[in-house]
Design a protein around this motif. Structure first.
Motif, PDB file in Angstrom:
ATOM      1  N   HIS A   1       0.830  -1.205   0.000  1.00  0.00           N
ATOM      2  CA  HIS A   1       0.000   0.000   0.000  1.00  0.00           C
ATOM      3  C   HIS A   1       0.871   1.265   0.000  1.00  0.00           C
ATOM      4  CE1 HIS A   1      -3.484   2.523   0.774  1.00  0.00           C
ATOM      5  NE2 HIS A   1      -2.806   3.085   1.758  1.00  0.00           N
ATOM      6  N   SER A   2       1.842   1.307   0.888  1.00  0.00           N
ATOM      7  CA  SER A   2       2.708   2.484   0.992  1.00  0.00           C
ATOM      8  C   SER A   2       3.504   2.709  -0.283  1.00  0.00           C
ATOM      9  CB  SER A   2       3.675   2.327   2.168  1.00  0.00           C
ATOM     10  OG  SER A   2       2.966   2.252   3.381  1.00  0.00           O
ATOM     11  N   ALA A   3       4.067   1.647  -0.828  1.00  0.00           N
ATOM     12  CA  ALA A   3       4.889   1.778  -2.023  1.00  0.00           C
ATOM     13  C   ALA A   3       4.049   2.181  -3.229  1.00  0.00           C
ATOM     14  CB  ALA A   3       5.623   0.466  -2.305  1.00  0.00           C
ATOM     15  N   SER A   4       2.861   1.622  -3.361  1.00  0.00           N
ATOM     16  CA  SER A   4       2.034   1.965  -4.527  1.00  0.00           C
ATOM     17  C   SER A   4       1.557   3.417  -4.457  1.00  0.00           C
ATOM     18  CB  SER A   4       0.859   0.999  -4.665  1.00  0.00           C
ATOM     19  OG  SER A   4      -0.009   1.121  -3.559  1.00  0.00           O
ATOM     20  N   LEU A   5       1.299   3.928  -3.263  1.00  0.00           N
ATOM     21  CA  LEU A   5       0.881   5.323  -3.124  1.00  0.00           C
ATOM     22  C   LEU A   5       2.027   6.302  -3.394  1.00  0.00           C
ATOM     23  CD1 LEU A   5      -1.390   5.309   0.052  1.00  0.00           C
ATOM     24  CD2 LEU A   5      -2.093   5.663  -2.308  1.00  0.00           C
TER      25      LEU A   5
END
Length: 162
Positions: free
Chosen positions: A107-111
């Motif tokens: 989630h963090s990386a995709s955002l």
């Protein structure tokens, strides 16, 4: 119990002196040192986006609340015998913490990095460790001066409702 910990870099005398600088009327004292459980995960990641990512990404997972935090470098750990030290018990299993870490990192990386696909992740390192926290209490039991939990590594603090 010998386990991995992080070294204490914030000394209690410095904490009390800083609190007195903020408010000379406060009458704080060190109550105790506790050790709080975490999981550290480091993954090798590959992903395609506007830029190709081929590197490492790490996080810690709070072993009580499940809260994740991205970290920019591998923490320094040391082995320490915590037999006589108060250690808060973990409520997360390794498997649950691993799932949370992968979800959190995806989630963090995709955002932040705007991936076109789900990153491929391979676990490179996992450690269960305890982080030291100082519990500071006000001798006057005044609501204006709540008890405080101070991170023994970073110095960040959190008010406590006890």
């Amino acid at each position: 119990m010998t386990t991995l910990t992080q070294s204490i870099s914030i000394q209690p005398e410095n904490i009390i002196n800083k609190l007195k600088q903020f408010d000379p009327k406060a009458n704080y004292q060190i109550d105790k040192l506790i050790y709080y459980p975490y999981h550290f995960f480091k993954y090798k990641m590959k992903a395609k986006g506007l830029l190709k990512l081929d590197g490492y990404l790490g996080c810690t997972i709070d072993s009580i609340s499940g809260q994740g935090a991205i970290i920019d470098h591998t923490p320094l750990f040391m082995e320490e015998n915590l037999h006589d030290q108060p250690c808060l018990p973990s409520t997360l299993s390794l498997q649950d913490a691993k799932i949370m870490a992968e979800d959190f990192l995806n989630h963090s990386a995709s955002l932040k990095l705007k991936f076109f696909s789900i990153p491929k992740m391979q676990l490179e390192q996992h450690e269960r460790f305890f982080r030291p926290y100082w519990i500071i209490v006000n001798q006057k039991n005044n609501e204006k001066y709540p008890s405080i939990m101070i991170d023994g590594v970073s110095g960040k603090y959190h008010p406590l409702n006890i």
